[in-house]
Motif scaffolding. Structure first.
Motif, PDB file in Angstrom:
ATOM      1  N   TRP A  97       0.820  -1.209   0.000  1.00 24.68           N
ATOM      2  CA  TRP A  97       0.000   0.000   0.000  1.00 24.68           C
ATOM      3  C   TRP A  97       0.852   1.257   0.000  1.00 24.68           C
ATOM      4  O   TRP A  97       0.485   2.275  -0.591  1.00 24.68           O
ATOM      5  CB  TRP A  97      -0.904   0.035   1.223  1.00 24.68           C
ATOM      6  CG  TRP A  97      -1.824  -1.137   1.367  1.00 24.68           C
ATOM      7  CD1 TRP A  97      -2.197  -2.035   0.415  1.00 24.68           C
ATOM      8  CD2 TRP A  97      -2.497  -1.526   2.566  1.00 24.68           C
ATOM      9  NE1 TRP A  97      -3.043  -2.955   0.932  1.00 24.68           N
ATOM     10  CE2 TRP A  97      -3.257  -2.681   2.253  1.00 24.68           C
ATOM     11  CE3 TRP A  97      -2.538  -1.024   3.855  1.00 24.68           C
ATOM     12  CZ2 TRP A  97      -4.047  -3.325   3.199  1.00 24.68           C
ATOM     13  CZ3 TRP A  97      -3.323  -1.672   4.793  1.00 24.68           C
ATOM     14  CH2 TRP A  97      -4.068  -2.813   4.467  1.00 24.68           C
ATOM     15  N   CYS A  98       1.999   1.200   0.704  1.00 25.19           N
ATOM     16  CA  CYS A  98       2.842   2.388   0.851  1.00 25.19           C
ATOM     17  C   CYS A  98       3.861   2.526  -0.270  1.00 25.19           C
ATOM     18  O   CYS A  98       4.585   3.532  -0.321  1.00 25.19           O
ATOM     19  CB  CYS A  98       3.564   2.354   2.205  1.00 25.19           C
ATOM     20  SG  CYS A  98       2.440   2.579   3.622  1.00 25.19           S
ATOM     21  N   ALA A  99       3.943   1.540  -1.160  1.00 24.02           N
ATOM     22  CA  ALA A  99       4.853   1.617  -2.297  1.00 24.02           C
ATOM     23  C   ALA A  99       4.166   2.338  -3.457  1.00 24.02           C
ATOM     24  O   ALA A  99       2.988   2.709  -3.379  1.00 24.02           O
ATOM     25  CB  ALA A  99       5.268   0.205  -2.718  1.00 24.02           C
ATOM     26  N   ALA A 100       4.898   2.540  -4.531  1.00 22.47           N
ATOM     27  CA  ALA A 100       4.307   3.114  -5.740  1.00 22.47           C
ATOM     28  C   ALA A 100       3.324   2.120  -6.352  1.00 22.47           C
ATOM     29  O   ALA A 100       3.389   0.909  -6.093  1.00 22.47           O
ATOM     30  CB  ALA A 100       5.407   3.456  -6.739  1.00 22.47           C
ATOM     31  N   ALA A 101       2.382   2.631  -7.153  1.00 23.77           N
ATOM     32  CA  ALA A 101       1.410   1.765  -7.819  1.00 23.77           C
ATOM     33  C   ALA A 101       2.132   0.711  -8.653  1.00 23.77           C
ATOM     34  O   ALA A 101       3.082   1.019  -9.385  1.00 23.77           O
ATOM     35  CB  ALA A 101       0.494   2.603  -8.703  1.00 23.77           C
ATOM     36  N   ASP A 105      -2.167  -2.315 -10.144  1.00 29.39           N
ATOM     37  CA  ASP A 105      -2.793  -1.017  -9.885  1.00 29.39           C
ATOM     38  C   ASP A 105      -2.934  -0.216 -11.175  1.00 29.39           C
ATOM     39  O   ASP A 105      -3.986   0.376 -11.452  1.00 29.39           O
ATOM     40  CB  ASP A 105      -1.955  -0.216  -8.892  1.00 29.39           C
ATOM     41  CG  ASP A 105      -1.876  -0.853  -7.520  1.00 29.39           C
ATOM     42  OD1 ASP A 105      -2.849  -1.506  -7.112  1.00 29.39           O
ATOM     43  OD2 ASP A 105      -0.833  -0.685  -6.857  1.00 29.39           O
ATOM     44  N   ARG A 125      -1.415   5.670  -2.858  1.00 25.27           N
ATOM     45  CA  ARG A 125      -0.635   5.369  -4.053  1.00 25.27           C
ATOM     46  C   ARG A 125      -1.454   5.514  -5.335  1.00 25.27           C
ATOM     47  O   ARG A 125      -0.926   5.960  -6.366  1.00 25.27           O
ATOM     48  CB  ARG A 125      -0.034   3.964  -3.967  1.00 25.27           C
ATOM     49  CG  ARG A 125      -1.038   2.823  -4.164  1.00 25.27           C
ATOM     50  CD  ARG A 125      -0.434   1.452  -3.904  1.00 25.27           C
ATOM     51  NE  ARG A 125      -1.316   0.376  -4.307  1.00 25.27           N
ATOM     52  CZ  ARG A 125      -2.393  -0.027  -3.634  1.00 25.27           C
ATOM     53  NH1 ARG A 125      -2.706   0.581  -2.508  1.00 25.27           N
ATOM     54  NH2 ARG A 125      -3.149  -1.006  -4.085  1.00 25.27           N
ATOM     55  N   ALA A 129      -0.784   8.261  -8.236  1.00 22.51           N
ATOM     56  CA  ALA A 129      -0.497   7.821  -9.603  1.00 22.51           C
ATOM     57  C   ALA A 129      -1.403   8.532 -10.607  1.00 22.51           C
ATOM     58  O   ALA A 129      -0.953   8.927 -11.694  1.00 22.51           O
ATOM     59  CB  ALA A 129      -0.670   6.306  -9.712  1.00 22.51           C
ATOM     60  N   THR A 150      -1.084  10.685   1.735  1.00 24.75           N
ATOM     61  CA  THR A 150      -1.589  10.920   0.379  1.00 24.75           C
ATOM     62  C   THR A 150      -1.211  12.307  -0.115  1.00 24.75           C
ATOM     63  O   THR A 150      -0.721  12.480  -1.239  1.00 24.75           O
ATOM     64  CB  THR A 150      -3.114  10.742   0.342  1.00 24.75           C
ATOM     65  OG1 THR A 150      -3.451   9.413   0.755  1.00 24.75           O
ATOM     66  CG2 THR A 150      -3.660  10.980  -1.056  1.00 24.75           C
ATOM     67  N   LEU A 153       2.354  12.828  -1.065  1.00 20.88           N
ATOM     68  CA  LEU A 153       2.699  12.261  -2.371  1.00 20.88           C
ATOM     69  C   LEU A 153       2.209  13.117  -3.529  1.00 20.88           C
ATOM     70  O   LEU A 153       2.453  12.783  -4.690  1.00 20.88           O
ATOM     71  CB  LEU A 153       2.099  10.851  -2.501  1.00 20.88           C
ATOM     72  CG  LEU A 153       2.679   9.766  -1.589  1.00 20.88           C
ATOM     73  CD1 LEU A 153       1.896   8.468  -1.765  1.00 20.88           C
ATOM     74  CD2 LEU A 153       4.157   9.535  -1.887  1.00 20.88           C
TER      75      LEU A 153
END
Length: 312
Positions: A97-101, A105, A125, A129, A150, A153
Motif C-alpha cells: 500500500w505504501c509503495a508506488a502503484a 494497480d 498510491r 499515480a 496521500t 505524495l
C-alpha cells in the motif's frame, strides 16, 4: 485500505471532520494546486456509525487511527493484521500500500473513466499515480495518517467517511473500492448503495474481491501488530467475486467486466442510470442523515489479502 485497506478511522475523540489538500474554495480535484494547506473544520462530524453503519460500536471510530495502523503508515512497514475475536489473523499488505502503484494497480487505473474517487484511499498510491498522470482524483479516508501520506505524495485527499457528505456526489466518473475496502462497515449492500449515489448516472465502480471465490463473510475484527498493540473492534466484510455480484444486483449495479492480475481479483460494475434505480438506492439509505446527498457538493470538472492464519 485493505486486504483491508488503509482506510478507516478517526483520530482523537471529537470526531470532527477535517479536510486536507483544499484551500479556500478550490475544488480538491481541480488541476490548480493551492498554496499551503490550511485544514478547516466543518459542521460534519465523523462517527463510528458513519464509517461502519449501522451496527458498529463506538470503538470502531478510532480503530484505523489507533497507534498500530497510524505507525505502520508513517513508517511504511508492517507487520499489521486484522485480528478476529477467535484469534484468526488476516495479514495487511502495508508495504504494498505504501509503495508506488504496481502493474495490477496501473491496469485498474487505465480502466477508470472521468474523475476518480478512491474510497478508503489509505496512503494514497492510487490517487498519487492518477495525479502524476494529470488525471483528476480525490481520496477519502478517515485516517489522519492516511490523508497526510496521500497529500505528501502530491494527491488530493479529504479526512472523511464515505458515508459523510462528499464533494461531487452523483458526478464522479469512477469510484474505487480496492485493497479490500468492500469490507468497510461490514455491510456490503449499504456500501454499494452509497457508492451508487456517488457516481454519475451510468458511472463505474471498480471493486477488488478476495481471490477465494466462495468467501462471503461478516466478522468483527481489530487492527493489531506483531507486538501486541491493537485498536478497538469493528465490523468488517470479505467477499469473493460471486458474493459481490449477488450483492451488486440488489444495489443498483450491473457487472461489465472481471479480471485478475497476479493474485488479485477485480470486478467492474456499471451504475444503472435509470432514475428508478437511483431512487431505490436513495430510499435504502434514508433515515441515516450522514448518508443523504449533499445539495451543495460541486461536481468534478469532467464529464484482499487472501491469506489467513490462526494466531499462535
Amino acid at each position: 485500505m485493505t486486504g483491508v485497506t488503509g482506510t478507516t478511522g478517526v483520530t482523537g475523540t471529537t470526531g470532527v471532520t477535517e479536510t486536507t489538500g483544499v484551500t479556500g474554495t478550490t475544488p480538491p480535484w481541480s488541476g490548480h494546486r493551492p498554496g499551503p494547506v490550511t485544514p478547516r473544520r466543518t459542521a460534519t462530524r465523523t462517527t463510528a456509525a458513519q464509517e461502519h453503519p449501522p451496527d458498529a460500536d463506538t470503538g470502531s471510530a478510532g480503530a484505523w487511527s489507533a497507534d498500530p495502523y497510524a505507525r505502520a503508515l508513517r513508517t511504511g512497514r508492517g507487520p499489521l493484521f486484522l485480528r478476529r475475536t477467535d484469534g484468526w489473523l488476516l495479514p495487511l499488505e502495508v508495504e504494498r500500500w505504501c509503495a508506488a502503484a504496481d502493474a495490477a494497480d496501473l491496469e485498474l487505473l487505465r480502466r477508470c473513466e472521468g474523475a476518480v474517487l478512491d474510497v478508503g484511499c489509505g496512503p494514497g498510491r492510487l490517487v498519487a499515480a492518477l495525479a502524476a498522470d494529470g488525471r483528476r482524483a480525490l481520496g477519502v479516508d478517515v485516517s489522519e495518517a492516511a490523508v497526510a501520506r496521500t497529500t505528501a505524495l502530491g494527491g488530493r485527499a479529504l479526512r472523511r467517511s464515505v458515508f459523510d457528505a462528499l464533494p461531487g456526489e452523483g458526478r464522479w466518473g469512477t469510484a474505487l473500492l480496492v485493497d479490500g475496502n468492500i469490507g468497510i462497515g461490514g455491510d456490503p449492500r449499504s456500501l454499494l448503495a452509497r457508492a451508487a449515489q456517488l457516481v454519475r448516472p451510468g458511472g463505474l465502480l471498480i471493486v477488488e474481491t478476495v481471490s477465494c471465490a466462495d468467501v462471503d463473510e461478516r466478522v468483527r475484527v481489530r487492527v493489531s501488530d506483531a507486538y501486541g498493540a491493537q485498536g478497538g473492534t469493528f465490523p468488517w466484510a470479505r467477499l469473493g467475486t460471486p458474493a459481490l455480484l449477488r450483492h451488486a444486483r440488489g444495489s443498483g449495479w450491473r457487472a461489465v467486466d472481471q479480471w485478475t492480475s497476479g493474485d488479485r481479483s477485480f470486478v467492474a460494475l456499471r451504475e444503472r442510470d435509470e432514475g428508478r434505480d437511483r431512487d431505490v438506492n436513495r430510499d435504502r439509505t434514508r433515515g441515516h442523515p450522514h448518508r443523504r446527498r449533499s445539495s451543495s457538493a460541486e461536481p468534478p470538472k469532467s464529464a484482499a489479502v487472501t491469506r489467513s492464519q490462526r494466531a499462535g
